[in-house]
Design a protein around this motif. Structure first.
Motif, mmCIF file in Angstrom:
data_model
loop_
_atom_site.group_PDB
_atom_site.id
_atom_site.type_symbol
_atom_site.label_atom_id
_atom_site.label_comp_id
_atom_site.label_asym_id
_atom_site.label_seq_id
_atom_site.Cartn_x
_atom_site.Cartn_y
_atom_site.Cartn_z
ATOM 1 N N UNK A 1 6.928 -2.275 3.995
ATOM 2 C CA UNK A 1 6.527 -1.448 2.719
ATOM 3 C C UNK A 1 5.222 -1.736 2.129
ATOM 4 N N UNK A 2 4.275 -2.321 2.783
ATOM 5 C CA UNK A 2 3.010 -2.546 2.437
ATOM 6 C C UNK A 2 2.591 -3.766 1.531
ATOM 7 N N UNK B 1 6.035 3.085 1.539
ATOM 8 C CA UNK B 1 4.562 2.511 2.001
ATOM 9 C C UNK B 1 3.516 3.179 1.207
ATOM 10 N N UNK B 2 3.242 4.532 1.238
ATOM 11 C CA UNK B 2 2.089 5.068 0.469
ATOM 12 C C UNK B 2 2.200 4.959 -0.691
ATOM 13 N N UNK B 3 3.496 5.011 -1.362
ATOM 14 C CA UNK B 3 3.742 4.872 -2.781
ATOM 15 C C UNK B 3 3.226 3.803 -3.553
ATOM 16 N N UNK C 1 11.296 -5.639 -2.821
ATOM 17 C CA UNK C 1 12.054 -6.138 -1.981
ATOM 18 C C UNK C 1 11.144 -6.168 -0.585
ATOM 19 N N UNK C 2 10.292 -7.018 -0.773
ATOM 20 C CA UNK C 2 9.480 -7.252 0.466
ATOM 21 C C UNK C 2 9.878 -8.451 0.825
ATOM 22 N N UNK C 3 9.074 -8.810 2.218
ATOM 23 C CA UNK C 3 9.023 -10.168 2.670
ATOM 24 C C UNK C 3 7.601 -11.062 2.785
#
Length: 219
Positions: free
Chosen positions: A60-61, A115-117, A32-34
């Motif tokens: 979230x990267x 984010x780091x995940x 679920x990003x943009x």
């Protein structure tokens, strides 16, 4: 500041143990990003061949992962600095559709661990460094360390003042041959902010898909 300056010193001073050391994370399947318009990123990275990318607004990267992978495919090693408070935007706090993405616990968003995940499970942690600061603060810190971006991506707030401030704060950090670009150019307040800055700075706005692009005056 009585010490060496530059990106390497910035990372050594502020993150001496690295940012991914001893992280307790879980493998995520978070789609679920943009992120969109990957060809624009590829086109600009091929053009600029950046050594340093500054991203303002990282969520979230997803875009950082995409840029890192593009650099990998082109044989470019690049530092990608991801500037974000990781507290969410007004859209996340005010919109029922997005609020759950913040993973609020005890009144504070906890989604930062996504984010780091995502970075680690994408295998691009040697490229990406999160900088957990408000954009205005980060621009001052980077300026003091004399860090410049060959490519600067603006994708944080979408209202007129937010966009104006981000562009004004980070444009001085753009390298002489650098490119600044951003998302959601069709959004009226954002478009007005981009156009007003361009007019006041004698810049031309290139429009590629949903992206706006400034090339530094010495390009």
């Amino acid at each position: 500041m009585e010490q060496k300056l530059g990106l390497a010193q910035f990372k050594k001073t502020l993150f001496p143990d690295g940012v991914y050391t001893n992280l307790k994370i879980e493998k995520l399947d978070d789609k679920r990003g943009f992120f969109n318009d990957r060809p624009v990123f590829e086109e600009l990275i091929k053009e600029v061949k950046p050594k340093t990318i500054i991203e303002v607004g990282s969520w979230k990267g997803h875009s950082a992962v995409a840029m890192a992978r593009i650099c990998q495919s082109l044989g470019i090693f690049c530092d990608i600095l991801c500037i974000d408070t990781f507290l969410g935007s007004q859209e996340h706090w005010l919109n029922d559709k997005y609020r759950d993405l913040l993973k609020i616990e005890n009144g504070c968003p906890r989604y930062y661990r996504d984010f780091p995940s995502n970075i680690i499970y994408s295998g691009v942690q040697t490229f990406v460094t999160p900088v957990c600061l408000p954009a205005a603060t980060a621009s001052v810190v980077l300026s003091i360390f004399k860090v410049q971006g060959d490519l600067i991506y603006i994708d944080a707030g979408h209202e007129y003042d937010d966009v104006t401030n981000d562009i004004r704060n980070f444009f001085p950090l753009l390298s002489k041959k650098g490119v600044m670009f951003g998302d959601d150019y069709p959004h009226p307040p954002l478009r007005e902010a981009v156009n007003d800055f361009a007019n006041s700075s004698s810049l031309k706005v290139a429009e590629i898909g949903r992206k706006w692009v400034f090339r530094s005056q010495e390009s």
